[in-house]
Structures are given as C-alpha cells and as structure tokens.
Design a protein around this motif. Sequence first.
Motif, PDB file in Angstrom:
ATOM      1  N   ALA A   7       0.829  -1.205   0.000  1.00  9.43           N
ATOM      2  CA  ALA A   7       0.000   0.000   0.000  1.00  9.43           C
ATOM      3  C   ALA A   7       0.862   1.253   0.000  1.00  9.43           C
ATOM      4  O   ALA A   7       0.561   2.235  -0.690  1.00  9.43           O
ATOM      5  CB  ALA A   7      -0.929  -0.008   1.211  1.00  9.43           C
ATOM      6  N   CYS A   8       1.953   1.216   0.757  1.00 11.22           N
ATOM      7  CA  CYS A   8       2.811   2.396   0.842  1.00 11.22           C
ATOM      8  C   CYS A   8       3.682   2.555  -0.407  1.00 11.22           C
ATOM      9  O   CYS A   8       4.061   3.672  -0.757  1.00 11.22           O
ATOM     10  CB  CYS A   8       3.640   2.354   2.113  1.00 11.22           C
ATOM     11  N   GLU A   9       3.986   1.455  -1.071  1.00 13.46           N
ATOM     12  CA  GLU A   9       4.616   1.580  -2.379  1.00 13.46           C
ATOM     13  C   GLU A   9       3.667   2.285  -3.342  1.00 13.46           C
ATOM     14  O   GLU A   9       4.084   3.130  -4.142  1.00 13.46           O
ATOM     15  CB  GLU A   9       5.003   0.200  -2.916  1.00 13.46           C
ATOM     16  N   ALA A  10       2.376   1.957  -3.246  1.00 12.97           N
ATOM     17  CA  ALA A  10       1.376   2.627  -4.096  1.00 12.97           C
ATOM     18  C   ALA A  10       1.292   4.113  -3.783  1.00 12.97           C
ATOM     19  O   ALA A  10       1.141   4.944  -4.692  1.00 12.97           O
ATOM     20  CB  ALA A  10       0.015   1.965  -3.901  1.00 12.97           C
ATOM     21  N   VAL A  11       1.420   4.476  -2.503  1.00 10.31           N
ATOM     22  CA  VAL A  11       1.425   5.892  -2.117  1.00 10.31           C
ATOM     23  C   VAL A  11       2.607   6.617  -2.743  1.00 10.31           C
ATOM     24  O   VAL A  11       2.459   7.697  -3.335  1.00 10.31           O
ATOM     25  CB  VAL A  11       1.473   6.032  -0.577  1.00 10.31           C
ATOM     26  N   ILE A  60      -0.628  16.380   1.094  1.00 13.92           N
ATOM     27  CA  ILE A  60      -0.581  15.463   2.232  1.00 13.92           C
ATOM     28  C   ILE A  60      -1.483  14.271   1.953  1.00 13.92           C
ATOM     29  O   ILE A  60      -2.548  14.406   1.341  1.00 13.92           O
ATOM     30  CB  ILE A  60      -0.983  16.175   3.549  1.00 13.92           C
ATOM     31  N   ILE A  61      -1.015  13.115   2.379  1.00 12.24           N
ATOM     32  CA  ILE A  61      -1.774  11.884   2.189  1.00 12.24           C
ATOM     33  C   ILE A  61      -1.720  11.069   3.476  1.00 12.24           C
ATOM     34  O   ILE A  61      -0.715  11.089   4.195  1.00 12.24           O
ATOM     35  CB  ILE A  61      -1.214  11.084   0.984  1.00 12.24           C
ATOM     36  N   GLY A  62      -2.815  10.390   3.787  1.00 13.79           N
ATOM     37  CA  GLY A  62      -2.896   9.611   5.024  1.00 13.79           C
ATOM     38  C   GLY A  62      -2.982   8.124   4.766  1.00 13.79           C
ATOM     39  O   GLY A  62      -2.701   7.637   3.667  1.00 13.79           O
ATOM     40  N   TYR A  63      -3.409   7.410   5.816  1.00  9.64           N
ATOM     41  CA  TYR A  63      -3.501   5.946   5.731  1.00  9.64           C
ATOM     42  C   TYR A  63      -4.577   5.484   6.703  1.00  9.64           C
ATOM     43  O   TYR A  63      -4.504   5.817   7.885  1.00  9.64           O
ATOM     44  CB  TYR A  63      -2.155   5.322   6.108  1.00  9.64           C
ATOM     45  N   ASP A  64      -5.554   4.767   6.225  1.00 10.36           N
ATOM     46  CA  ASP A  64      -6.632   4.130   7.003  1.00 10.36           C
ATOM     47  C   ASP A  64      -8.009   4.428   6.429  1.00 10.36           C
ATOM     48  O   ASP A  64      -8.876   3.585   6.387  1.00 10.36           O
ATOM     49  CB  ASP A  64      -6.649   4.526   8.491  1.00 10.36           C
ATOM     50  N   GLN A  85     -13.020  12.045   5.108  1.00 13.75           N
ATOM     51  CA  GLN A  85     -13.917  12.500   4.047  1.00 13.75           C
ATOM     52  C   GLN A  85     -14.597  13.818   4.382  1.00 13.75           C
ATOM     53  O   GLN A  85     -15.264  14.398   3.523  1.00 13.75           O
ATOM     54  CB  GLN A  85     -14.986  11.434   3.784  1.00 13.75           C
ATOM     55  N   PHE A  86     -14.421  14.300   5.614  1.00 15.39           N
ATOM     56  CA  PHE A  86     -15.140  15.495   6.030  1.00 15.39           C
ATOM     57  C   PHE A  86     -14.227  16.639   6.480  1.00 15.39           C
ATOM     58  O   PHE A  86     -14.698  17.738   6.760  1.00 15.39           O
ATOM     59  CB  PHE A  86     -16.131  15.145   7.150  1.00 15.39           C
ATOM     60  N   CYS A  87     -12.918  16.385   6.555  1.00 18.22           N
ATOM     61  CA  CYS A  87     -12.000  17.478   6.867  1.00 18.22           C
ATOM     62  C   CYS A  87     -11.832  18.348   5.622  1.00 18.22           C
ATOM     63  O   CYS A  87     -12.296  18.009   4.531  1.00 18.22           O
ATOM     64  CB  CYS A  87     -10.648  16.941   7.334  1.00 18.22           C
ATOM     65  N   TYR A  88     -11.168  19.502   5.783  1.00 19.67           N
ATOM     66  CA  TYR A  88     -10.950  20.390   4.635  1.00 19.67           C
ATOM     67  C   TYR A  88      -9.460  20.662   4.466  1.00 19.67           C
ATOM     68  O   TYR A  88      -8.814  21.120   5.393  1.00 19.67           O
ATOM     69  CB  TYR A  88     -11.685  21.724   4.824  1.00 19.67           C
ATOM     70  N   PRO A  89      -8.927  20.356   3.277  1.00 19.80           N
ATOM     71  CA  PRO A  89      -9.578  19.640   2.178  1.00 19.80           C
ATOM     72  C   PRO A  89      -9.746  18.156   2.518  1.00 19.80           C
ATOM     73  O   PRO A  89      -9.092  17.645   3.428  1.00 19.80           O
ATOM     74  CB  PRO A  89      -8.597  19.830   1.019  1.00 19.80           C
ATOM     75  N   ARG A  90     -10.617  17.479   1.775  1.00 18.87           N
ATOM     76  CA  ARG A  90     -10.796  16.043   2.006  1.00 18.87           C
ATOM     77  C   ARG A  90      -9.464  15.329   1.787  1.00 18.87           C
ATOM     78  O   ARG A  90      -8.743  15.615   0.848  1.00 18.87           O
ATOM     79  CB  ARG A  90     -11.867  15.481   1.070  1.00 18.87           C
ATOM     80  N   LEU A  91      -9.199  14.364   2.677  1.00 20.78           N
ATOM     81  CA  LEU A  91      -7.870  13.754   2.726  1.00 20.78           C
ATOM     82  C   LEU A  91      -7.733  12.577   1.753  1.00 20.78           C
ATOM     83  O   LEU A  91      -8.507  11.620   1.800  1.00 20.78           O
ATOM     84  CB  LEU A  91      -7.595  13.261   4.151  1.00 20.78           C
ATOM     85  N   THR A  92      -6.742  12.656   0.895  1.00 17.23           N
ATOM     86  CA  THR A  92      -6.338  11.505   0.091  1.00 17.23           C
ATOM     87  C   THR A  92      -5.697  10.497   1.028  1.00 17.23           C
ATOM     88  O   THR A  92      -4.875  10.852   1.883  1.00 17.23           O
ATOM     89  CB  THR A  92      -5.343  11.929  -1.001  1.00 17.23           C
ATOM     90  N   THR A  93      -6.060   9.206   0.886  1.00 17.16           N
ATOM     91  CA  THR A  93      -5.605   8.233   1.870  1.00 17.16           C
ATOM     92  C   THR A  93      -5.686   6.812   1.330  1.00 17.16           C
ATOM     93  O   THR A  93      -6.258   6.575   0.259  1.00 17.16           O
ATOM     94  CB  THR A  93      -6.452   8.347   3.161  1.00 17.16           C
ATOM     95  N   GLU A 130      -8.241   8.866  -3.869  1.00 16.35           N
ATOM     96  CA  GLU A 130      -7.744  10.187  -4.245  1.00 16.35           C
ATOM     97  C   GLU A 130      -8.839  11.220  -4.025  1.00 16.35           C
ATOM     98  O   GLU A 130      -9.917  11.138  -4.598  1.00 16.35           O
ATOM     99  CB  GLU A 130      -7.301  10.193  -5.698  1.00 16.35           C
ATOM    100  N   ARG A 131      -8.516  12.224  -3.179  1.00 14.01           N
ATOM    101  CA  ARG A 131      -9.496  13.262  -2.886  1.00 14.01           C
ATOM    102  C   ARG A 131      -8.884  14.630  -3.207  1.00 14.01           C
ATOM    103  O   ARG A 131      -8.472  14.847  -4.341  1.00 14.01           O
ATOM    104  CB  ARG A 131      -9.979  13.137  -1.446  1.00 14.01           C
ATOM    105  N   GLU A 132      -8.805  15.524  -2.210  1.00 22.51           N
ATOM    106  CA  GLU A 132      -8.457  16.912  -2.513  1.00 22.51           C
ATOM    107  C   GLU A 132      -7.112  17.362  -1.955  1.00 22.51           C
ATOM    108  O   GLU A 132      -6.690  18.488  -2.224  1.00 22.51           O
ATOM    109  CB  GLU A 132      -9.547  17.841  -1.941  1.00 22.51           C
ATOM    110  N   SER A 133      -6.434  16.538  -1.173  1.00 22.58           N
ATOM    111  CA  SER A 133      -5.267  17.029  -0.432  1.00 22.58           C
ATOM    112  C   SER A 133      -3.941  16.832  -1.158  1.00 22.58           C
ATOM    113  O   SER A 133      -2.894  17.181  -0.613  1.00 22.58           O
ATOM    114  CB  SER A 133      -5.195  16.345   0.945  1.00 22.58           C
TER     115      SER A 133
END
Length: 344
Positions: free
Chosen positions: A164-168, A272-276, A282-290, A327-330
């Motif tokens: 998954a982190c290789e994909a990131v 910025i990108i997260g994990y989980d 989905q509700f923070c601003y901007p929506r988090l790519t993860t 993939e979202r907005e971050s």
Amino acid sequence: MTIKDIAKLSGYGVGTVSRVLNNHPDVSERARKKILAVVESQGFEPNSNARHLKMQAPSSIAVLVKGTQNMLFADILERIQAVLRDHEEDVYVAYLDEDADEVQYAVQLQKIRRPKGLIFLGGDLEHFRRSFYQITVPCVLLTNQAADLKFSLLSSFATDDTGACEAVADFLVEKGHRTIGVLGGNLSAEQISTLRLNGIKNALARHQIAFDSEIQHEPCRFSMACGYQAAMKLLRRMPNITALFALGDVIALGAMRALWDLGLRIPQDISIIGYDDIASAQFCYPRLTTIRQDTAALAEKGVQALLRRLSSSEAPVHEIIPFQLCERESVQPYANAESIVKKG
C-alpha cells in the motif's frame, strides 16, 4: 486464583482483602469498594472460606486494543462487537498503550479471566515471537501479518502495508513530488509502521529518488496532537518538502492543522496523504487523500476465523485484505503547484 492475586490487583494487603471477603466491619468503605470491584471485574467469586477465589466458567472473548486514540481501531472494534453480538458471544475489551507488550498482558489476562479466545487489535510481532508460546487459547491478530510465526493457535488478517505504501509513493512521484516527508510510527523492526516506511523506501528507490530516514522521517504516536508536533518538527528541519505522507489518518489530521499554523496551504503549497480512511478523512478540509483499509472485512474475517477455531481444530488462517488508494483533494501535482512560501 488466590487472595494474593486480588491483593496485587487492588493495591491493598492480603489482610485487608481477607477482611473484605469475609465481610468484616473494620475496613474502610473505599478499600471495600475497590477490592469488590476488582473481584467483580475479574469474574471471580469468593468460596465459603475465602482463602481462594472460584473462577466463573470461561464465557467471553477478549479483545485487546493497542492504542487509545486510533480511530481505525475504534471502527474495527465496533464491527467486531457487532459480529460477536450476532453470534451471542460476550466480549471483554481492554485498551492498552500503543507501546505496551500486548502478549504479556494477554498472558496475565489468561490467568485471571480465562477467556476462551483472544483478538489482538494491533500488535508487535517481536512480542509475539518472544512470549506467545504461553498462550493456550485460539487467537486472531488483526492489522499485522503473523504467518511467518507459525503458531498453531494464531491466525492473522492484515492489509499489505508495504504494498500500500509503495502505491502511495508511486502516486506521489507520478504527481511530480520528489521531496517527500513521512510522519508517524516508530522504528521497531516488526511494527506496521516499519512495514509502511519500507514500502515508501522501496518505491522511491525504484524511481531512483533518494530518501534519508534520519531527515525525512519524523516518528510519532498515532494521535492528532502527536501528528501536529511531528509535522512542525519535520517542516522546520526540512522546509523544502513538497508532500507529506502520514502513516495514519489521525496523524495526518494533526499535521494538517500544523501546516495551516505554518501558513502553508493544502494542496497548493504542500500535499498530504494519510492511511486508514477513517470517517473524518472524508469530512475534513480539504478532504484527505488516503489508503483505505477494509475494516468490515478485517473484523468479519477475524471473528469468523476465531469462532471456527473455537469449535474445531482447523489450521490457523492468514490472509491479506485488499487496500484502495482514495484520491481526494489534499494532493496536487507539484509541477503545477505554486512556489512554497514559508511563513513564520
């Protein structure tokens, strides 16, 4: 189980425990309540002479949750409890510090509560390798892979953290990012944070992009507050970072606030990108790519494997659950990003 065990758990002396169990009046109300609460919480009742405690028959499945602020674990736990409730199974839940030795805790819990099965929600394989042989009931480890340990009583279900982190990393490189910072986890050889960090390193090496862990990785616990502090430290040390990868969404949420406080816009100045993929992503601003972990599959498969093992002698099951990059907005392509202006 003896009076000495209750004394140790309650913090009172053997004599005080004996007087409480024999209903003597010369005990403070505070001590009486504390000792009786320990007796009740551990599932024991005094016998006629109170020299020993009689254990109730094993009736519950224990879930050991490693970390108190991990929102992903809260989601998985809720699903575990729902599945077990559907099967009319009682559940005992214990929350541990994320740096605790969960296997040693389980060894002691096994002596005191005699659970008929254990679910570890998070775990360090080093602890399992060292002490799991003392466990005598079927167990399931969720979110880390235990196939290589080859314990007959231990099944495991996890996301492919390295893949998954290789994909990131591939995703960020495709977006034009070359200077990437990583937040979270520790350097224990067999924790999931190390698997995730290895995935980043593998992919960047494949793209012939240098990554210096000493400079570009800031370890921290899985909480928003620690994510905030880690992002501050990393950006002050390396202000030319164009993208941050947080090893957990709770870390990413804290980091997003740090970036705001530093005067940096997401994703115009820094991605910025997260994990989980916890609900907040989905509700923070901007929506988090993860990276989305399939919490429903982890919980369902883990519980079903444990229940089957409780009723039969089938071999342990080890399974990798598919992930998804959301993939979202971050995250923004760096080639089109505006110049980073460090403020403050």
